[in-house]
Design an enzyme around this catalytic site. Sequence first.
Site, PDB file in Angstrom:
ATOM      1  N   SER A 151       0.845  -1.196   0.000  1.00 55.96           N
ATOM      2  CA  SER A 151       0.000   0.000   0.000  1.00 55.96           C
ATOM      3  C   SER A 151       0.880   1.245   0.000  1.00 55.96           C
ATOM      4  CB  SER A 151      -0.895   0.018   1.242  1.00 55.96           C
ATOM      5  OG  SER A 151      -1.502   1.286   1.429  1.00 55.96           O
ATOM      6  N   TYR A 174      -2.321  -1.193   9.904  1.00 56.09           N
ATOM      7  CA  TYR A 174      -2.221  -1.216   8.451  1.00 56.09           C
ATOM      8  C   TYR A 174      -0.863  -0.688   7.993  1.00 56.09           C
ATOM      9  CZ  TYR A 174      -3.670  -0.510   3.569  1.00 56.09           C
ATOM     10  OH  TYR A 174      -3.763  -0.553   2.197  1.00 56.09           O
TER      11      TYR A 174
END
Length: 262
Positions: A151, A174
């Site tokens: 990401s 995350y």
Amino acid sequence: MTSVRPDLLTGRTIIVFGGAGRLGSAFCDDIAAAGGRPIVADRDRETAERVAAGIGDGATRAEAAEVDIADVASVDRVIGEIARRHGHVDGIVNSAYPRNARYGRRFEDVTYADFADNLSSHVAGMFLTCQRYHAHLVAAGRGGSIVNIASIYGVMAPRFEIYADTPMTMPVEYAAIKSGVIHLTRYMAKYFFGTGVRVNCVSPGGILAGQPEPFLESYRRFCADRGMLDSHDISGAINFLLSDASQFVNGQNLVVDDGFSL
């Protein structure tokens, strides 16, 4: 939807771990559109079968497989069965996104146990699929391609301001997970030198999933044109890394984010 070159993956069998998810199902669809045979590998067998049934036809028809990426025997079984049925597994995509029910709390509210649990299930699961796939390839004397999904928030600090006045947050788990995915990708790419196994990752920007309009507008201001992406917008990079067109690309992180991280 980003256009897909129809012959890029002709004759290739690709296991997509997490293939029944939002991203994984799009990747499977576009692997088939590029001539490949996607294996929709997911913990949820029923959903995997439904996704596979809606993809492709004839030589490019998808298949479903039930797998637990936290279980060595399960991962070995799926890789072995697919290899026996089709002669070789040409590549894998790690798009599974395991997390517990308490994932995504504000930084102050995340417990040590939940932080450790979410990092373990995600990063360790990706490690396991890569390790077992590499072992299979070495035993078979074949090469292959591994593509991990990271990401932009694995390469940059979050833009916390775009979450203002929304119920959303950018989970600390995350950021730790995705930065770990990127560096583990580089580690394995270097460790696998000489085996014919390439390891790369793709870092998508934000993906449309029903977010509130104020957030979408705030996000779009940092982009060149599109703003938040559709799941299919990532497929071009995935298919490239799975194909011979990228045969000398190894240990790299391709960012697909419409310029958001600039």
